[in-house]
Design a protein around this motif. Sequence first.
Motif, PDB file in Angstrom:
ATOM      1  N   LEU A 273      -5.800  -1.090   0.797  1.00  0.00           N
ATOM      2  CA  LEU A 273      -6.427  -2.358   0.403  1.00  0.00           C
ATOM      3  C   LEU A 273      -5.424  -3.291  -0.274  1.00  0.00           C
ATOM      4  O   LEU A 273      -5.596  -4.503  -0.276  1.00  0.00           O
ATOM      5  N   ASP A 274      -4.366  -2.704  -0.862  1.00  0.00           N
ATOM      6  CA  ASP A 274      -3.371  -3.509  -1.561  1.00  0.00           C
ATOM      7  C   ASP A 274      -2.183  -3.854  -0.659  1.00  0.00           C
ATOM      8  O   ASP A 274      -1.246  -4.507  -1.079  1.00  0.00           O
ATOM      9  N   LEU A 278      -1.892  -4.484   5.920  1.00  0.00           N
ATOM     10  CA  LEU A 278      -3.022  -3.658   6.353  1.00  0.00           C
ATOM     11  C   LEU A 278      -4.339  -3.994   5.667  1.00  0.00           C
ATOM     12  O   LEU A 278      -5.393  -3.522   6.084  1.00  0.00           O
ATOM     13  N   SER A 279      -4.267  -4.773   4.585  1.00  0.00           N
ATOM     14  CA  SER A 279      -5.442  -4.955   3.744  1.00  0.00           C
ATOM     15  C   SER A 279      -6.687  -5.429   4.524  1.00  0.00           C
ATOM     16  O   SER A 279      -7.756  -4.807   4.435  1.00  0.00           O
ATOM     17  N   ALA A 280      -6.545  -6.488   5.291  1.00  0.00           N
ATOM     18  CA  ALA A 280      -7.716  -7.047   5.980  1.00  0.00           C
ATOM     19  C   ALA A 280      -8.279  -6.031   6.973  1.00  0.00           C
ATOM     20  O   ALA A 280      -9.503  -5.796   7.027  1.00  0.00           O
ATOM     21  N   ALA A 281      -7.403  -5.388   7.738  1.00  0.00           N
ATOM     22  CA  ALA A 281      -7.860  -4.411   8.723  1.00  0.00           C
ATOM     23  C   ALA A 281      -8.523  -3.214   8.028  1.00  0.00           C
ATOM     24  O   ALA A 281      -9.536  -2.687   8.499  1.00  0.00           O
ATOM     25  N   ALA A 282      -7.957  -2.808   6.889  1.00  0.00           N
ATOM     26  CA  ALA A 282      -8.525  -1.659   6.166  1.00  0.00           C
ATOM     27  C   ALA A 282      -9.917  -2.004   5.644  1.00  0.00           C
ATOM     28  O   ALA A 282     -10.848  -1.187   5.730  1.00  0.00           O
ATOM     29  N   GLN A 283     -10.080  -3.234   5.132  1.00  0.00           N
ATOM     30  CA  GLN A 283     -11.405  -3.649   4.647  1.00  0.00           C
ATOM     31  C   GLN A 283     -12.417  -3.629   5.785  1.00  0.00           C
ATOM     32  O   GLN A 283     -13.543  -3.172   5.637  1.00  0.00           O
ATOM     33  N   GLY A 284     -11.966  -4.143   6.945  1.00  0.00           N
ATOM     34  CA  GLY A 284     -12.836  -4.180   8.114  1.00  0.00           C
ATOM     35  C   GLY A 284     -13.271  -2.771   8.516  1.00  0.00           C
ATOM     36  O   GLY A 284     -14.452  -2.522   8.757  1.00  0.00           O
TER      37      GLY A 284
END
Length: 299
Positions: A273-274, A278-284
């Motif tokens: 998430l940080d 990768l943050s946006a993809a991980a949130q998705g």
Amino acid sequence: MSKRIRKAVFPVAGLGTRFLPATKTVPKEMLPIIDRPLIQYAVDEAIEAGCDTLVFVTNRYKHAVADYFDKAYELEDKLERAGKFEQLEMVRNPLPKGVRAVFVTQTEALGLGHAVLCAKPVIGDEPFAVILPDDLIWNRGAGALTQMADAAETSGASVIAVQDVAREHTGSYGIVATEDFAERQGRIRAIVEKPKPADAPSTLAVVGRYVLSPRIFALLETTTPGSGGEIQLTDAIARLLAEEAVNAYRFQGTRFDCGTHIGLIGATIRYALDHEKLSAAAQGLMSEALREMGVTELE
Ligand code: UTP
């Protein structure tokens, strides 16, 4: 003791039984968070704190840790020929200039205290750090060890990282009783290894970062096996308290116990998430997984 620490000990000779079957061949310290093994995060934290001598206490099964900090000629050659220069840079210089790695063998897993004692010939008579790589501490500001090294340099005392835990979990930690805290620190009066919740003197738990006076070695030499039949670092620290000041330090940051399944999952989520890319993809992915599992409300 008000000298800046220069040496850090990484005890990595444990058996890692909680991560079997993976740890049958992959040392726990080599488990990755995103693309870097736990040991890399620990080493980065030590270097940031000013350490130039990294002492790895390993056993005969942990060649992977030494290999990781060694040259990989064939791989480097292939990356160079393929023009993969970014990746080449990553593997070519595992340690910055001026930083050296020393490997010491612990022939039998006799406990954390014994592992630290194995580093004595390299440390000598100066204060030093101990980092347990499976305790990963995430922080946007200065790393936990930098915070502690600064505190130790100012106070001249040994410094031990602590965090508040739920009372029902005291049996998994060393627990300290302290004098009142000023800022982030309080002098330790007592330390007990894995007390039952009813017997715990507080809920302040020791986590895997220490800045220790070299006096600890003489005490470890005469420490007999304690909890779990192992030579416990906590028992030697309990004796150090009678001779020298030892402070508990409530570090800034979030600690993940990557020696447990849920800790490793938590760290992976946090670092993803940080992560810049990768943050946006991980949130998705996380929202999608929760939706598909029928979790509509989060606590
Ligand atoms: P742990 O208590 O996490 O033990 O050790 P472990 O063997 O690594 O893992 P489990 O409990 O079997 O899953 C805390 C730290 O002390 C080191 C470990 O490598 C870890 O970094 N250690 C422990 C040693 O280096 N030698 C020992 O004899 C015991």
